[in-house]
Design a protein around this motif. Structure first.
Motif, mmCIF file in Angstrom:
data_model
loop_
_atom_site.group_PDB
_atom_site.id
_atom_site.type_symbol
_atom_site.label_atom_id
_atom_site.label_comp_id
_atom_site.label_asym_id
_atom_site.label_seq_id
_atom_site.Cartn_x
_atom_site.Cartn_y
_atom_site.Cartn_z
ATOM 1 N N PHE A 1 -8.248 1.640 14.359
ATOM 2 C CA PHE A 1 -9.285 0.686 13.946
ATOM 3 C C PHE A 1 -9.190 0.405 12.448
ATOM 4 N N SER A 2 -8.883 1.441 11.658
ATOM 5 C CA SER A 2 -8.707 1.269 10.209
ATOM 6 C C SER A 2 -7.545 0.336 9.908
ATOM 7 N N LEU A 3 -6.491 0.469 10.695
ATOM 8 C CA LEU A 3 -5.323 -0.396 10.513
ATOM 9 C C LEU A 3 -5.682 -1.847 10.811
ATOM 10 N N VAL A 4 -6.488 -2.064 11.836
ATOM 11 C CA VAL A 4 -6.956 -3.416 12.182
ATOM 12 C C VAL A 4 -7.832 -3.965 11.054
ATOM 13 N N LEU A 5 -8.695 -3.108 10.505
ATOM 14 C CA LEU A 5 -9.599 -3.529 9.425
ATOM 15 C C LEU A 5 -8.865 -3.868 8.127
ATOM 16 N N SER A 6 -7.618 -3.443 8.001
ATOM 17 C CA SER A 6 -6.853 -3.768 6.787
ATOM 18 C C SER A 6 -6.592 -5.268 6.673
ATOM 19 N N LYS A 7 -6.780 -6.012 7.774
ATOM 20 C CA LYS A 7 -6.604 -7.477 7.771
ATOM 21 C C LYS A 7 -7.823 -8.196 7.188
ATOM 22 N N VAL A 8 -8.964 -7.477 7.092
ATOM 23 C CA VAL A 8 -10.178 -8.091 6.529
ATOM 24 C C VAL A 8 -10.028 -8.121 5.014
ATOM 25 N N MET A 9 -9.870 -9.334 4.461
ATOM 26 C CA MET A 9 -9.539 -9.475 3.033
ATOM 27 C C MET A 9 -10.732 -9.871 2.159
ATOM 28 N N SER A 10 -11.652 -10.650 2.727
ATOM 29 C CA SER A 10 -12.706 -11.205 1.866
ATOM 30 C C SER A 10 -14.059 -11.166 2.560
ATOM 31 N N GLY A 11 -15.099 -11.450 1.751
ATOM 32 C CA GLY A 11 -16.462 -11.477 2.280
ATOM 33 C C GLY A 11 -17.110 -10.113 2.248
ATOM 34 N N LYS A 12 -18.338 -10.062 2.797
ATOM 35 C CA LYS A 12 -19.092 -8.797 2.821
ATOM 36 C C LYS A 12 -18.393 -7.736 3.665
ATOM 37 N N GLY A 13 -17.775 -8.185 4.723
ATOM 38 C CA GLY A 13 -17.107 -7.250 5.628
ATOM 39 C C GLY A 13 -15.942 -6.515 4.981
ATOM 40 N N ALA A 14 -15.336 -7.116 3.952
ATOM 41 C CA ALA A 14 -14.173 -6.507 3.297
ATOM 42 C C ALA A 14 -14.535 -5.181 2.635
ATOM 43 N N GLU A 15 -15.713 -5.139 1.981
ATOM 44 C CA GLU A 15 -16.148 -3.903 1.311
ATOM 45 C C GLU A 15 -16.431 -2.797 2.322
ATOM 46 N N TRP A 16 -17.116 -3.171 3.435
ATOM 47 C CA TRP A 16 -17.415 -2.196 4.476
ATOM 48 C C TRP A 16 -16.133 -1.701 5.160
ATOM 49 N N ALA A 17 -15.197 -2.623 5.353
ATOM 50 C CA ALA A 17 -13.914 -2.258 5.977
ATOM 51 C C ALA A 17 -13.152 -1.276 5.095
ATOM 52 N N LYS A 18 -13.148 -1.541 3.793
ATOM 53 C CA LYS A 18 -12.457 -0.663 2.837
ATOM 54 C C LYS A 18 -13.108 0.725 2.817
ATOM 55 N N LEU A 19 -14.444 0.739 2.817
ATOM 56 C CA LEU A 19 -15.179 2.007 2.812
ATOM 57 C C LEU A 19 -14.876 2.821 4.070
ATOM 58 N N PHE A 20 -14.873 2.126 5.215
ATOM 59 C CA PHE A 20 -14.571 2.799 6.486
ATOM 60 C C PHE A 20 -13.166 3.377 6.468
ATOM 61 N N ARG A 21 -12.216 2.613 5.936
ATOM 62 C CA ARG A 21 -10.825 3.068 5.880
ATOM 63 C C ARG A 21 -10.665 4.286 4.987
ATOM 64 N N ILE A 22 -11.354 4.282 3.857
ATOM 65 C CA ILE A 22 -11.270 5.423 2.927
ATOM 66 C C ILE A 22 -11.892 6.669 3.554
ATOM 67 N N VAL A 23 -13.068 6.489 4.165
ATOM 68 C CA VAL A 23 -13.756 7.629 4.807
ATOM 69 C C VAL A 23 -12.905 8.189 5.947
ATOM 70 N N THR A 24 -12.314 7.295 6.754
ATOM 71 C CA THR A 24 -11.462 7.721 7.868
ATOM 72 C C THR A 24 -10.271 8.530 7.374
#
Length: 199
Positions: free
Chosen positions: A14-37
């Protein structure tokens, strides 16, 4: 541990999939999730490997020392019988490969048991040693000297063989999942670092 590794695997995918999220509010949450994971995954695997590699004395256990007096290296397993709960499976542990005139020590939880089996393999498939051992006194450590190629019970050794095969098969499966998790951790980490440096 197998279920936890599977959850880590799904989180890393799921973190790998979230790496495609580049911009917007979701980008910060995606980055946070990836770091925590990544932090949780690395921490869990580090803890697991340290626990596996350290030789700890198990509370309320019997120490078993297997000494190989034979001229060849044998691969030993110990199977612990749970006498009190007939529904539970036999517990299989890998003692390891023991060279001639060397020994290995293992610790068995004997709270619900008063018998264990020692199984020795020459190579991967060739069972050349099987012995049954009772534990009349759980406060005394056990010392087993393997001096002959013996099989004390053909019937029980066949049961032991199946448990050893199942144990090894489960370890191979676990090894595959761990390898996939490591690959995903590396991909996630490299993508995360590359994006940080590209800013």
């Amino acid at each position: 541990m197998g279920f936890i590794i599977f959850i880590i695997f799904l989180a890393l995918v799921f973190s790998l999939v979230l790496s495609k999220v580049m911009s917007g509010k979701g980008a910060e949450w995606a980055k946070l999730f990836r770091i925590v994971t990544l932090v949780v995954s690395i921490s869990l695997f580090t803890y697991w490997f340290i626990k596996k590699s350290s030789i700890g004395i198990v509370n309320d256990s019997v120490s078993i020392q297997v000494i190989n007096k034979l001229p060849q290296t044998l691969d030993f397993y110990v199977i612990n019988l749970n006498n009190l709960d007939k529904n539970s499976d036999l517990e299989t542990q890998h003692i390891g490969k023991v060279r001639p005139e060397y020994f290995r020590t293992d610790h068995l939880k004997m709270k619900n048991s008063d018998e264990y089996w020692i199984v020795g393999y020459l190579g991967k498939k060739n069972l050349v040693y099987f012995s049954q051992h009772s534990v009349p006194n759980k406060n005394m450590d056990q010392m087993i000297e393997v001096q002959n190629y013996i099989n004390q019970s053909e019937k029980l050794s066949e049961i032991a063989k199946k448990y050893v095969e199942t144990y090894n098969f489960e370890n191979i499966q676990l090894g595959i999942w761990v390898t996939l998790c490591f690959l995903l951790m590396f991909l996630n980490l490299s993508l995360l670092v590359r994006k940080e440096f590209s800013k």
